[in-house]
Design an enzyme around this catalytic site. Sequence first.
Site, PDB file in Angstrom:
ATOM      1  N   TYR A   1      42.138  39.638  45.263  1.00 30.99           N
ATOM      2  CA  TYR A   1      40.216  39.038  44.572  1.00 30.99           C
ATOM      3  C   TYR A   1      40.433  39.222  42.754  1.00 30.99           C
ATOM      4  O   TYR A   1      41.416  40.264  42.570  1.00 30.99           O
ATOM      5  CB  TYR A   1      39.584  39.221  45.206  1.00 30.99           C
ATOM      6  N   GLU A   2      39.232  38.728  42.198  1.00 28.86           N
ATOM      7  CA  GLU A   2      39.694  39.409  40.811  1.00 28.86           C
ATOM      8  C   GLU A   2      40.421  38.270  40.137  1.00 28.86           C
ATOM      9  O   GLU A   2      40.722  38.747  38.702  1.00 28.86           O
ATOM     10  CB  GLU A   2      39.422  40.852  40.380  1.00 28.86           C
TER      11      GLU A   2
END
Length: 567
Positions: free
Chosen positions: A428-429
């Site tokens: 994620y990110e």
Amino acid sequence: MPYRAPVRDIRFILDHVAGFPALAATPRFAEATPEMVDAILTEAGRISTDVLAPLNRAGDLHPARLENGVVIASPGFAEGYRALADGGWIGMAAHPDNGGMGLPMALATAVDDMVSGACLALQIKSVLTKGQIEALEHHASDAIKALYLPKLTSGEWSGTMNLTEPQAGTDLGALRTKAEPNGDGTYAVTGQKIYISWGDSDLVANVCHLVLARLPDGGEGTKGISLFMVPKFISDAEGNLGSRNSLRVISLEHKLGIHGSPTCVMQYDAATGWLVGEPHRGLAAMFTMMNNARLSVAVQGVGVAEAAMQHALAYAADRRQGTTPLSATGTIIEHADVRRMLATMRAEIFAARSIALSCAVAMDMATATGSADWQARAALLTPIAKAYGTDTGCEVASLGIQIHGGMGFVEETGAAQFLRDVRITTIYEGTNGIQAMDLVGRKLADGGEAAFRLIDEVQRAAEAARAHLPDLAGELWPASEALRETTEALLALPLNDRFAGAVPYLRGFARVLGGHAHLTAGLAYPARLPLARLMIRRLLPEHQALFAAAREGADGLYALTPEDLAA
Ligand SMILES: Cc1cc2nc3c(=O)[nH]c(=O)nc-3n(C[C@H](O)[C@H](O)[C@H](O)COP(=O)(O)OP(=O)(O)OC[C@H]3O[C@@H](n4cnc5c(N)ncnc54)[C@H](O)[C@@H]3O)c2cc1C
């Protein structure tokens, strides 16, 4: 073995490696005196060790659950979140006008490291709220700021970020959520978002969603996307909660780790939202939040690595198995290969923590001085910190399992939870592949100027160290020169060839920066030299293979067809 927050190590890195004293010398951060830094780190360490770490196992064993449309958090998380909110930790970097403490990002990052090591699932909630505060500070209208920032900063309300849709993951240009003007200044937001962390919980009175959606005149792709504040409860201007907004959690994902962090599928049915920032400029506004979050995710990796390391070290000092010529106690810590693993873990953690804190200091220096050079340094280090920090989390947690032998594979020791929890941080990110592409694409778009400036610094430090530590300086200098040459070679390649080598390039870059951080530490404090020697003699040489792979281009990858890969 219970987690102990690494306050001393963090303090050492801030003072001797990451350049915090220069930051504290600026008028903007003059309040960050040594005494204040001590007080902050010590108290954050105490909360992490005594309050949050004991919740980590409960979050794993008793996941957040959805009951009658409300997400019920894991046992003890309410008290943990209250401790974070009441201690002012959520608003520590927020502007004092909005109820924050205005402290440097470097200290907020250090606190995130410790909170992540203690209980990653809960840290995620505070990180999202912190990111939302920053996005609103930069982009929201005065009315939105006045209503939301004090509540978010105090922890009474919390924030989420809603980007992902089933067909729009990395490619946010494909998102379909719509926002129609209601004619009264508000918008009706309709669509489905998936994988929304802490999309709801019973820990706070209101959950404030920042949602990316397309206005009727929003064009195709990323340029037509706008950002909206869509709260769970609609309030009056004083923040008194009124009617329930038309949004709901449809389900929670069953996942590999971070069981205490609810990952929600969200449905918005003409939910009332308020535009944040300019129409069609939502992605740029959301990136403020994501930039902040990338550094927080970097230290999620570092923090969990620290916890896994402490766990493995305690096990290795206790488990008796076989003897060695040097045996004193008969415990596995005496075996050379176990020592190799433990030393590698500690060296990688130190390097990854140093890079992340250096990145945070660069962000703060940019704020304090307005200097474009510091801004470029922070931008360059962000993808390296994120990808290397989270890779380190996974590798160290995996070594932690290895040190436990079969007991590492058995859930009751807790060693496996670290790896299951930290595995998401490389995804994620922005996946780590995307971070590496950002590094060789956008971050070298200045012709490599920011990268070369950093390499110059590493080389000057290596030159200066030659008199005292010729063996270590003599290894670091050619490695940094190889980084320079590889950077020049990449700059001459078409973009897709650069992308093909992006991941090994990023890792090689991190190897050089890690060697630099360890050398700096060894010079400052000779007791750190054995670890510096391990990093530079055993791990830094990997740069040769990494840079060779970085320069290979894309042809060889595409020469292997999907049919070849299936064979
Ligand atoms: C536990 C969890 C929590 C999350 N929390 C949130 C949240 O709070 N809010 C939110 O909005 N989202 C959240 N996400 C979503 C997360 O950010 C996405 O999963 C991530 O961005 C990747 O998107 P994807 O899963 O669709 O993978 P895809 O985009 O389908 O990617 C699959 C693979 O292809 C690669 N790839 C894709 N495009 C490219 C490209 N252009 N070049 C090279 N490689 C490429 C990727 O690197 C990856 O390896 C969360 C996800 C999880 C699992």
